[in-house]
Design an enzyme around this catalytic site. Structure first.
Site, PDB file in Angstrom:
ATOM      1  N   GLN A  32      36.535  42.971  55.684  1.00 48.40           N
ATOM      2  CA  GLN A  32      35.669  41.951  56.286  1.00 48.40           C
ATOM      3  C   GLN A  32      35.047  42.421  57.600  1.00 48.40           C
ATOM      4  OE1 GLN A  32      34.703  38.976  55.107  1.00 48.40           O
ATOM      5  NE2 GLN A  32      35.935  39.058  53.252  1.00 48.40           N
ATOM      6  N   CYS A  48      42.326  29.944  44.394  1.00 51.47           N
ATOM      7  CA  CYS A  48      42.375  29.392  43.036  1.00 51.47           C
ATOM      8  C   CYS A  48      42.892  30.423  42.064  1.00 51.47           C
ATOM      9  CB  CYS A  48      40.982  29.019  42.565  1.00 51.47           C
ATOM     10  SG  CYS A  48      40.157  27.905  43.665  1.00 51.47           S
ATOM     11  N   THR A 102      34.859  60.600  38.350  1.00 50.97           N
ATOM     12  CA  THR A 102      33.480  60.962  38.681  1.00 50.97           C
ATOM     13  C   THR A 102      32.935  60.041  39.767  1.00 50.97           C
ATOM     14  OG1 THR A 102      33.133  61.759  36.442  1.00 50.97           O
ATOM     15  CG2 THR A 102      31.144  61.190  37.697  1.00 50.97           C
ATOM     16  N   THR A 149      40.030  46.806  47.292  1.00 50.89           N
ATOM     17  CA  THR A 149      41.273  46.595  46.538  1.00 50.89           C
ATOM     18  C   THR A 149      41.892  47.943  46.206  1.00 50.89           C
ATOM     19  OG1 THR A 149      40.431  44.547  45.580  1.00 50.89           O
ATOM     20  CG2 THR A 149      42.262  45.603  44.420  1.00 50.89           C
TER      21      THR A 149
HETATM   22  C1  LIG Z   1      40.206  41.286  53.429  1.00 51.20           C
HETATM   23  C2  LIG Z   1      39.837  41.743  52.055  1.00 51.20           C
HETATM   24  N1  LIG Z   1      40.511  42.760  51.500  1.00 51.20           N
HETATM   25  C3  LIG Z   1      40.211  43.211  50.272  1.00 51.20           C
HETATM   26  C4  LIG Z   1      39.211  42.654  49.530  1.00 51.20           C
HETATM   27  C5  LIG Z   1      38.902  43.198  48.164  1.00 51.20           C
HETATM   28  O1  LIG Z   1      37.738  43.962  48.233  1.00 51.20           O
HETATM   29  P1  LIG Z   1      36.988  44.514  46.946  1.00 51.20           P
HETATM   30  O2  LIG Z   1      36.243  43.361  46.377  1.00 51.20           O
HETATM   31  O3  LIG Z   1      36.086  45.585  47.458  1.00 51.20           O
HETATM   32  O4  LIG Z   1      38.008  45.057  46.016  1.00 51.20           O
HETATM   33  C6  LIG Z   1      38.484  41.585  50.058  1.00 51.20           C
HETATM   34  C7  LIG Z   1      37.437  40.921  49.270  1.00 51.20           C
HETATM   35  O5  LIG Z   1      37.393  39.714  49.174  1.00 51.20           O
HETATM   36  C8  LIG Z   1      38.805  41.121  51.365  1.00 51.20           C
HETATM   37  O6  LIG Z   1      38.141  40.105  51.910  1.00 51.20           O
END
Ligand SMILES: Cc1ncc(COP(=O)(O)O)c(C=O)c1O
Length: 382
Positions: free
Chosen positions: A182, A330, A243, A75
């Site tokens: 993924q 959801c 950090t 993310t």
């Molecule tokens: C395609 C994709 N992008 C981003 C994320 C977010 O990843 P993270 O949980 O490391 O923030 C996910 C997690 O479900 C994902 O499947």
């Protein structure tokens, strides 16, 4: 009571015990701050981070280890890639192209960027979830500065033609970002061979710990420097202050090494388990449909529409036997049909009758899984 079988590996994976072993010394023994390089404690931590960075860079096909910027996960990596690139390059153009099936970590970030003046085009996908390359090319304008297309989809498992998208972006001198949350640890990745400029990944999707991930930021033709999106000590070449999570970084490197080493055998095994589950339940219920691409798919993902069976009801009924998720996104206030399923032509009703099985290291018994699903479906159908 026996534990239910965990079938939600696309959401997250357990930490591999070999990874945990590697991480343990970095909590209570080697606990220095990797930025405190004036003393031995800090230096030991820095050395572990340097080694992990080298390992990860090599496994992803980077040219230099400094092309890896550590983040808290995919993310944050997606936010840094998209916002950081837009702020850095918006003088050249304000247009970004992405796909309609991206994860919210990309879609919501792009939506946010509209407030900063970005123009966003989302390209459609076909019935298997593969991006329409002609539509992608047609969407490019003189203003386009960035293309962001996910490597593999988290709901239906479809793998995108990343090399072709990379070549197209390169031929037009447009940056190419891919969210490989993924795919990393599950599919072969070589950022230079695939003409990728920015690539997001996350350890908890390949049996590493949660809360650690990274972004590949290309440093050769072109050399990319992103604007930071958070501010502080100027860590990670000024792109991501804070950090460093040393145990997490060490764990992520070990997890990616193991996953890459075992990838071929594990993918073959999981493909067999997945097709056995699918075959068995389709023998009993021939109208069950496998969503996504029949071949170009993650071997550990099965997305199934079961006509006449509410996914939520099946999940609830089987909760003591299997842990899996529904194919609909959801939120706390309302349940909406998945935007991914809708974009491959699935109706709202079918979307609510769709389940996602995420297979992993612990998925061994296809028969037990199929039998549990068949019993559950029979009970619901009456
Ligand atoms: C395609 C994709 N992008 C981003 C994320 C977010 O990843 P993270 O949980 O490391 O923030 C996910 C997690 O479900 C994902 O499947």
């Amino acid at each position: 009571m026996e534990e239910p079988i965990y079938l939600d590996h696309n959401a997250t994976t357990p930490v591999d015990r070999r990874v945990l072993e590697k991480m343990l010394p970095y909590f209570c023994e080697v606990y220095g701050n990797a930025a405190s390089i004036d003393h031995i404690h800090g230096n030991k931590a820095k050395q572990a981070v340097d080694e992990a960075r080298q390992t990860i860079a090599k496994l992803l096909g980077c040219r230099k280890e400094s092309e890896i910027v550590f983040t808290s996960g995919a993310t944050e990596a997606n936010n840094l890639a998209l916002i950081g690139a837009f702020r850095k390059f918006r003088d050249k153009g304000r247009h970004i192209i992405s796909s309609i099936i991206e994860h919210p970590a990309v879609l919501d970030t792009l939506n946010y960027l509209k407030c900063e003046g970005a123009e966003i085009t989302l390209v459609p996908v076909d019935a298997c979830g593969v991006i329409d390359l002609e539509a992608l090319e047609a969407a490019i304008t003189k203003e386009t500065i960035l293309i962001s297309v996910m490597f593999a989809n988290n709901e239906i498992g479809t793998i995108q033609p990343i090399k072709e998208i990379g070549a197209l972006a390169k031929s037009k001198s447009i940056l190419f970002h891919t969210d490989a949350a993924q795919a990393a640890g599950h599919e072969k990745i070589n950022v230079y061979d695939m003409d990728i400029d920015l690539l997001s990944f996350s350890a908890h999707k390949f049996c590493g710990p949660k809360g650690i991930g990274g972004l590949f930021v290309r440093s050769y033709s072109p050399l990319i420097k992103l604007s930071p999106i958070s501010f502080g000590g100027g860590h990670e070449k000024g792109m991501r202050s804070g950090t460093l999570n040393v145990p997490g970084i060490v764990g992520m490197a070990e997890a990616l090494s193991l996953a890459n080493k075992e990838m071929k055998a594990e993918n073959n095994r999981l493909m067999e388990v997945a097709s056995l589950i699918c075959q068995r339940i389709q023998q009993t219920f021939p109208d069950i449909k496998l969503n996504g691409h029949p071949q170009k798919r993650l071997s550990h993902n099965l997305n199934l529409t079961i006509p006449g069976v509410e996914a939520k009801a099946l999940i609830h009924l089987l909760k003591n036997k299997l842990s899996f998720s529904a194919g609909s996104a959801c939120s706390t206030v309302k349940v909406e049909p998945s935007h991914v399923l809708k974009s491959i032509g699935i109706t709202d009703e079918e979307a609510f009758q769709t389940i996602r099985l995420g297979l992993g290291q612990s998925t061994l018994d296809a028969q037990r899984i199929a039998d549990a699903l068949i019993q559950g479906i029979l009970r619901i159908k009456g």
